[in-house]
Design a protein around this motif. Sequence first.
Motif, mmCIF file in Angstrom:
data_model
loop_
_atom_site.group_PDB
_atom_site.id
_atom_site.type_symbol
_atom_site.label_atom_id
_atom_site.label_comp_id
_atom_site.label_asym_id
_atom_site.label_seq_id
_atom_site.Cartn_x
_atom_site.Cartn_y
_atom_site.Cartn_z
ATOM 1 N N ASN A 123 3.819 -30.954 -3.773
ATOM 2 C CA ASN A 123 3.203 -30.047 -4.750
ATOM 3 C C ASN A 123 3.133 -28.590 -4.299
ATOM 4 O O ASN A 123 3.099 -27.680 -5.122
ATOM 5 C CB ASN A 123 1.825 -30.563 -5.194
ATOM 6 N N PHE A 124 3.089 -28.367 -2.969
ATOM 7 C CA PHE A 124 3.172 -27.000 -2.430
ATOM 8 C C PHE A 124 4.200 -27.033 -1.302
ATOM 9 O O PHE A 124 3.846 -27.011 -0.113
ATOM 10 C CB PHE A 124 1.806 -26.514 -1.931
ATOM 11 N N SER B 191 -8.597 -20.453 -2.504
ATOM 12 C CA SER B 191 -7.684 -20.594 -1.354
ATOM 13 C C SER B 191 -7.251 -19.247 -0.777
ATOM 14 O O SER B 191 -7.016 -18.297 -1.517
ATOM 15 C CB SER B 191 -6.420 -21.342 -1.770
ATOM 16 N N ARG C 254 1.293 -23.645 6.460
ATOM 17 C CA ARG C 254 -0.108 -23.787 6.881
ATOM 18 C C ARG C 254 -0.199 -24.699 8.113
ATOM 19 O O ARG C 254 -1.183 -24.695 8.834
ATOM 20 C CB ARG C 254 -0.918 -24.353 5.710
ATOM 21 N N ARG D 110 -3.312 -24.622 -12.626
ATOM 22 C CA ARG D 110 -2.364 -24.220 -11.586
ATOM 23 C C ARG D 110 -1.464 -25.427 -11.276
ATOM 24 O O ARG D 110 -1.948 -26.540 -11.120
ATOM 25 C CB ARG D 110 -3.199 -23.823 -10.359
ATOM 26 N N MET E 219 2.264 -25.675 2.226
ATOM 27 C CA MET E 219 1.719 -26.730 3.077
ATOM 28 C C MET E 219 2.489 -26.816 4.398
ATOM 29 O O MET E 219 1.949 -27.236 5.423
ATOM 30 C CB MET E 219 1.719 -28.079 2.358
ATOM 31 N N THR F 18 -0.528 -33.647 4.860
ATOM 32 C CA THR F 18 -1.180 -33.442 3.567
ATOM 33 C C THR F 18 -0.597 -34.465 2.609
ATOM 34 O O THR F 18 0.630 -34.581 2.489
ATOM 35 C CB THR F 18 -0.937 -32.017 3.012
ATOM 36 N N PHE G 103 -9.685 -24.617 5.119
ATOM 37 C CA PHE G 103 -9.370 -25.445 3.955
ATOM 38 C C PHE G 103 -9.360 -26.896 4.404
ATOM 39 O O PHE G 103 -8.616 -27.271 5.312
ATOM 40 C CB PHE G 103 -7.978 -25.044 3.438
ATOM 41 N N GLU H 273 -5.240 -33.618 5.357
ATOM 42 C CA GLU H 273 -5.749 -33.001 4.122
ATOM 43 C C GLU H 273 -5.374 -33.962 3.006
ATOM 44 O O GLU H 273 -4.212 -34.084 2.645
ATOM 45 C CB GLU H 273 -5.119 -31.615 3.965
ATOM 46 N N THR I 174 -2.744 -30.140 -8.094
ATOM 47 C CA THR I 174 -3.221 -29.646 -6.801
ATOM 48 C C THR I 174 -4.389 -30.513 -6.372
ATOM 49 O O THR I 174 -5.095 -31.078 -7.216
ATOM 50 C CB THR I 174 -3.688 -28.169 -6.845
ATOM 51 N N CYS I 175 -4.587 -30.578 -5.061
ATOM 52 C CA CYS I 175 -5.691 -31.421 -4.549
ATOM 53 C C CYS I 175 -7.043 -30.803 -4.859
ATOM 54 O O CYS I 175 -8.054 -31.477 -4.788
ATOM 55 C CB CYS I 175 -5.580 -31.585 -3.038
ATOM 56 N N ILE I 176 -7.055 -29.481 -5.135
ATOM 57 C CA ILE I 176 -8.355 -28.826 -5.333
ATOM 58 C C ILE I 176 -8.601 -28.474 -6.792
ATOM 59 O O ILE I 176 -9.560 -27.790 -7.114
ATOM 60 C CB ILE I 176 -8.516 -27.552 -4.454
HETATM 61 C C1 SIN Z 1 -3.351 -28.516 -2.261
HETATM 62 O O1 SIN Z 1 -3.446 -28.799 -3.419
HETATM 63 O O2 SIN Z 1 -3.326 -29.390 -1.403
HETATM 64 C C2 SIN Z 1 -3.253 -27.102 -1.782
HETATM 65 C C3 SIN Z 1 -3.869 -26.121 -2.682
HETATM 66 C C4 SIN Z 1 -4.117 -24.784 -2.045
HETATM 67 O O3 SIN Z 1 -3.766 -24.540 -0.878
HETATM 68 O O4 SIN Z 1 -4.688 -23.956 -2.717
#
Ligand code: SIN
Length: 481
Positions: free
Chosen positions: A154-155, A444, A162, A280, A159, A229, A450, A252, A285-287
Amino acid sequence: MNEVKTNNYLMNINGEWVGDSLSTLNVTNPANSDIIGTVPNGGEKEASQAISAAHEAYQSWSELTAYERAGYLKKLNQLMLDNLEEVAQVMTLEMGKPINESRGEVKYAASFIEWFAEEGKRIYGETIPSHATNKRLQVWKKPVGVVAAITPWNFPAAMLTRKMGPALAAGCTVVMKPSSESPLTAVKIMELCEQAGFPKGVINLVTGSSSKIAKAIMDNDKVRKITFTGSTEVGKILIRQSADQVKRLSLELGGHAPLIVLDDANVDLAVKGVMASKFRNAGQTCICANRIYVQAGVYDEFVEKFAQQVEKLKVGNGADDSVDIGPLINQAGLDKVKHHMDDAVKKGAHVVTGGKPITDDGGVFHTPTVVKDVDQSMVIMQEETFGPVAPIQKIASEEDAVKLANDTPYGLAAYVFTDNVAKGHRVIEQLNFGIVGWNDGAPSAAQVPFGGMKESGIGREGGHEGIDAFVESQYVSIGME
Ligand code: SIN
């Protein structure tokens, strides 16, 4: 859209592009099912070679000064910005993200490299006051060793950086395993690493079978740290598998973010916040806000204003500059969204806008959707949906908000909208989530920690904690005459 070279991509082990004799995996554009490239279907052998290369390179890389390592990372940061458009185009092609979001992600990804290039210079040890006049007590910091970075679709850029940014800055060497759904962005970043001149073996990229590559990583005692992640389910497997060699882990994992709008919120700001958080990456997204709790006094106003904004979103192929919502990653992703919607409607929820899958021309889309009158009995309020669907539940009080928000095994992100400072503090102090956006739907950034509480993970990425995850403390007691 610019022309993008779509061909048979390779992986990179010990500074060489390899894998052309292996079978391949197709990479498919979820907007239309076109095959846009292939990657080698690597397995245990290739992963082991990459680990050996990273191990071989470790000594000399870890002995460089932090300033020398920062030099390489700064070159990479600049190259990512210089090649932003090319990387963004590949990202949109392989996983559907609207092109403007992909451009934003490449900048976000580069910001981790920049941040950690600097942060590597601040890995401080400690001198501790001694209990004896003939002893000096110190804490030295050492890189953890070879790191395996397993990243999600997804990123695909952020990811990766990071994880590799802090690992490299700390003096670790890296084996990267990107998701097979979106490995091409990683190949592009690997090309930029090569241009930045990192010594061979410091960064390696392996594509292919997740289970075989993960097995090689887990079995090999040269790998000292896994940073991952992905889903909580896979995270739990990695925890079990890493036990035998007590490998270090940063995880994560899944989220199920509550977004709370209280009676004294600025409703327009709350709508802006939920739009930013929920839609988004088409809600993948995980968040992203996954369950929205709105207090009775502003419920109707919020639902109406929110639906008006959602109706303006344009769905389509992310390659089109004017598109806001791209496809879901694959059919399984769409099936999950449909299941959550069907269950909610069957149990009494009402669709305010959207609510439709779109599968024309081989794409897997879902209209941006607002559903109201949901409750905790519905799957949509229990599981991460990972799609552009916003379920709204009416709540009576601040106490209800806290109780419902915390009623989950997850603890990644939460959002609170209130203009009452005392109430905001009171609510947030009780929320068991690693990240909280207070009147903010987009928290973020590279310089902040995070990560999640409870089953949402272990450790933090980003900020100074992000680099702590790649160093170990070595306590040294020095005896003196
Ligand atoms: C994620 O969804 O795991 C990452 C989202 C972010 O870094 O803002």
